[in-house]
Write a protein that holds these residues in place. Structure first.
Motif, short mmCIF file in Angstrom:
data_model
loop_
_atom_site.label_atom_id
_atom_site.label_comp_id
_atom_site.label_asym_id
_atom_site.label_seq_id
_atom_site.Cartn_x
_atom_site.Cartn_y
_atom_site.Cartn_z
N GLY A 95 0.42 -1.32 -0.52
CA GLY A 95 0.15 0.06 0.04
C GLY A 95 0.55 1.31 -0.08
N ALA A 96 1.80 1.18 1.24
CA ALA A 96 2.93 2.44 0.67
C ALA A 96 3.36 2.88 -0.73
CB ALA A 96 4.04 2.15 2.20
N VAL A 97 3.79 1.62 -1.05
CA VAL A 97 4.91 1.65 -2.22
C VAL A 97 3.42 2.03 -3.17
CG1 VAL A 97 6.00 0.35 -4.05
CG2 VAL A 97 6.15 -0.08 -1.97
N MET A 98 2.49 1.87 -3.79
CA MET A 98 1.51 2.44 -4.31
C MET A 98 0.69 3.61 -4.47
SD MET A 98 -1.04 -1.02 -5.25
CE MET A 98 -2.16 -0.40 -6.41
N SER A 99 1.24 4.13 -3.02
CA SER A 99 0.61 5.28 -3.05
C SER A 99 1.52 6.38 -3.24
CB SER A 99 0.07 5.31 -1.44
OG SER A 99 -0.18 7.08 -0.67
N MET A 100 2.55 5.90 -2.49
CA MET A 100 3.87 7.01 -2.90
C MET A 100 4.89 7.25 -4.26
SD MET A 100 6.52 6.67 0.29
CE MET A 100 6.60 4.89 -0.38
N TYR A 101 4.80 6.06 -4.93
CA TYR A 101 4.73 5.89 -6.83
C TYR A 101 3.31 6.68 -7.40
CZ TYR A 101 8.71 3.60 -6.68
OH TYR A 101 10.52 3.70 -5.92
N GLY A 102 1.99 6.32 -7.36
CA GLY A 102 0.96 6.46 -7.76
C GLY A 102 0.49 7.82 -7.64
N GLY A 103 0.95 8.17 -6.55
CA GLY A 103 0.34 10.03 -5.79
C GLY A 103 1.35 10.92 -6.56
N LEU A 104 2.54 10.47 -6.56
CA LEU A 104 3.62 11.06 -7.34
C LEU A 104 3.50 11.29 -8.75
CD1 LEU A 104 6.15 12.46 -7.50
CD2 LEU A 104 7.21 10.65 -7.16
N ALA A 105 3.30 9.94 -9.35
CA ALA A 105 2.79 9.94 -10.87
C ALA A 105 1.86 10.62 -11.16
CB ALA A 105 3.21 8.75 -11.32
N ALA A 106 0.79 10.79 -10.79
CA ALA A 106 -0.72 11.26 -10.79
C ALA A 106 -0.24 12.86 -11.04
CB ALA A 106 -1.46 11.02 -10.40
N ALA A 107 0.72 13.38 -9.58
CA ALA A 107 0.44 15.15 -9.67
C ALA A 107 1.33 15.45 -10.72
CB ALA A 107 1.03 15.37 -8.28
N VAL A 108 2.02 14.99 -11.41
CA VAL A 108 3.78 15.30 -12.14
C VAL A 108 2.63 15.18 -13.30
CG1 VAL A 108 5.48 14.84 -13.10
CG2 VAL A 108 5.35 14.50 -11.02
N ILE A 109 1.89 13.98 -14.46
CA ILE A 109 1.78 13.76 -15.02
C ILE A 109 0.07 14.64 -15.46
CG2 ILE A 109 -0.21 12.05 -16.58
CD1 ILE A 109 1.57 10.00 -15.44
N LEU A 110 -0.54 15.61 -14.44
CA LEU A 110 -2.18 16.33 -14.68
C LEU A 110 -1.29 17.74 -14.64
CD1 LEU A 110 -4.53 14.67 -11.45
CD2 LEU A 110 -4.12 14.45 -14.64
N ILE A 111 -0.07 17.73 -14.33
CA ILE A 111 0.44 19.32 -14.09
C ILE A 111 1.23 18.93 -15.80
CG2 ILE A 111 2.80 20.71 -13.37
CD1 ILE A 111 2.58 19.51 -10.64
N VAL A 112 1.61 18.44 -16.02
CA VAL A 112 2.04 18.35 -17.18
C VAL A 112 1.20 18.90 -18.66
CG1 VAL A 112 3.54 17.41 -19.63
CG2 VAL A 112 4.20 16.73 -17.77
N LEU A 113 -0.59 18.11 -18.48
CA LEU A 113 -1.37 17.94 -18.99
C LEU A 113 -2.69 19.04 -18.80
CD1 LEU A 113 -2.08 14.46 -19.63
CD2 LEU A 113 -1.07 15.38 -20.63
N SER A 114 -1.40 20.26 -17.81
CA SER A 114 -2.92 21.57 -17.30
C SER A 114 -1.79 22.24 -18.04
CB SER A 114 -2.54 21.88 -15.70
OG SER A 114 -0.96 22.15 -15.45
#
Length: 253
Positions: free
Chosen positions: A163-182
Motif C-alpha cells: 500500500g505504501a509503495v502504490m500510494s507513493m508512486y501512484g500519487g507522485l506520478a498522478a500529480a506530475v502527469i496532471l501538471i504536464v497536462l494542465s
C-alpha cells in the motif's frame, strides 16, 4: 506523535490561510495595478503591502525574513535530497549496503551539485511565474506522494508495504502527469511553454485529484498486497514512524 501531527496540521493550515488575507489586503491597500506594474509583478504583493502599512522599515524587515526563509528552505531541501539519495538509493539500493562512509559522502556532494543545477535550470524556466502558485504546485506533488502514507502509517494498523509503495508512486506520478497536462505547462500566455498546447486537464493544481488517488491506491494496495509480513519488522517500522527511534543509527552509519 498523533497529537503532534494534529497540532501541526491545524497550525500550518491556519498559517497558509493567512496568505489569502495578505493577498486581499494587498489588493485593497496597494491596488492591483500598482502590484502588476512592480518589478516582481504579483510576487511583489507582500513587500508592497508591508511598505503601505509600515513604510521602508517594515518592508525591509519583511524582505529580510523572506530572504532568510528562502535560504533556509533551499539549504534544507538540498541537504535532505543529497543525503536521501546517497544513503537510501546509492548505498542501500545500488550498492546493496557495500559502500564506505567516504564514498557515501562523495556521492552526497555530487548530488548536491546536481540538485542545485536542476533547481537553477527550473527557476530560469519559470521566470515570471507566481511564486505562491508554484509553491502550491510543489505542495500538491509532495502531498500526493507522502500524505496518504503518513496518515495511513499513523492511524491504520492494516497498512502494508504494498500500500505504501502504490500510494507513493501512484500519487507522485498522478500529480506530475496532471501538471504536464494542465494549462500551467502549456496552452496559455502564462504557461511555462506557451508555444505548446497539450493541456487536456482543466485544473491548474492537481491536488484535488492526485491526493485522493494516493489514498485510494494506498487502501487498495493494502488489501491486495501480501498479508504475511514479518510482525517484528512491522512493529519496528511502527515505532520508527511514531517516535523516530532508529533514525540516529542511519545518520551515524
Amino acid at each position: 506523535a498523533r497529537r503532534s501531527v494534529t497540532w501541526a496540521i491545524w497550525l500550518i493550515g491556519l498559517f497558509y490561510l493567512l496568505s489569502l488575507v495578505l493577498g486581499y489586503g494587498a489588493g485593497a491597500l496597494v491596488g492591483p495595478t500598482q502590484i502588476l506594474e512592480a518589478p516582481g509583478g504579483v510576487n511583489s504583493a507582500a513587500p508592497l503591502l508591508a511598505n503601505a502599512l509600515g513604510g521602508p522599515i517594515l518592508m525591509g524587515f519583511i524582505s529580510a525574513v523572506a530572504f532568510a526563509t528562502i535560504l533556509a528552505v533551499v539549504a534544507g531541501l538540498t541537504i535532505t535530497a543529497s543525503a536521501s539519495f546517497a544513503h537510501d538509493i546509492y548505498a542501500n539500493v545500488i550498492k546493496k549496503g557495500k559502500v564506505s562512509g567516504p564514498g557515501e559522502v562523495r556521492v552526497a556532494r555530487i548530488t548536491t551539485l546536481a540538485v542545485g543545477a536542476l533547481a537553477i535550470i527550473g527557476g530560469i524556466g519559470v521566470q515570471g511565474q507566481n511564486v505562491a502558485f508554484l509553491v502550491a504546485l510543489a505542495f500538491a506533488v509532495a502531498a500526493s506522494a507522502n500524505l496518504p502514507t503518513i496518515i495511513y502509517s499513523l492511524f491504520w494498523r492494516r497498512f502494508t508495504t504494498t500500500g505504501a509503495v502504490m500510494s507513493m508512486y501512484g500519487g507522485l506520478a498522478a500529480a506530475v502527469i496532471l501538471i504536464v497536462l494542465s494549462p500551467v505547462f502549456s496552452g496559455g500566455d502564462t504557461s511555462v511553454f506557451p508555444q505548446l498546447d497539450i493541456a487536456v486537464f482543466p485544473l491548474e493544481n492537481p491536488g484535488i485529484v492526485s491526493i485522493p488517488l494516493g489514498f485510494l491506491l494506498g487502501f487498495l494496495g493494502s488489501l491486495i498486497g501480501p498479508k504475511n509480513e514479518d510482525p517484528r519488522k512491522a512493529a519496528e517500522m511502527e515505532v520508527r514512524a511514531l517516535t523516530g527511534h532508529g533514525a540516529e543509527k542511519a545518520v551515524d552509519h
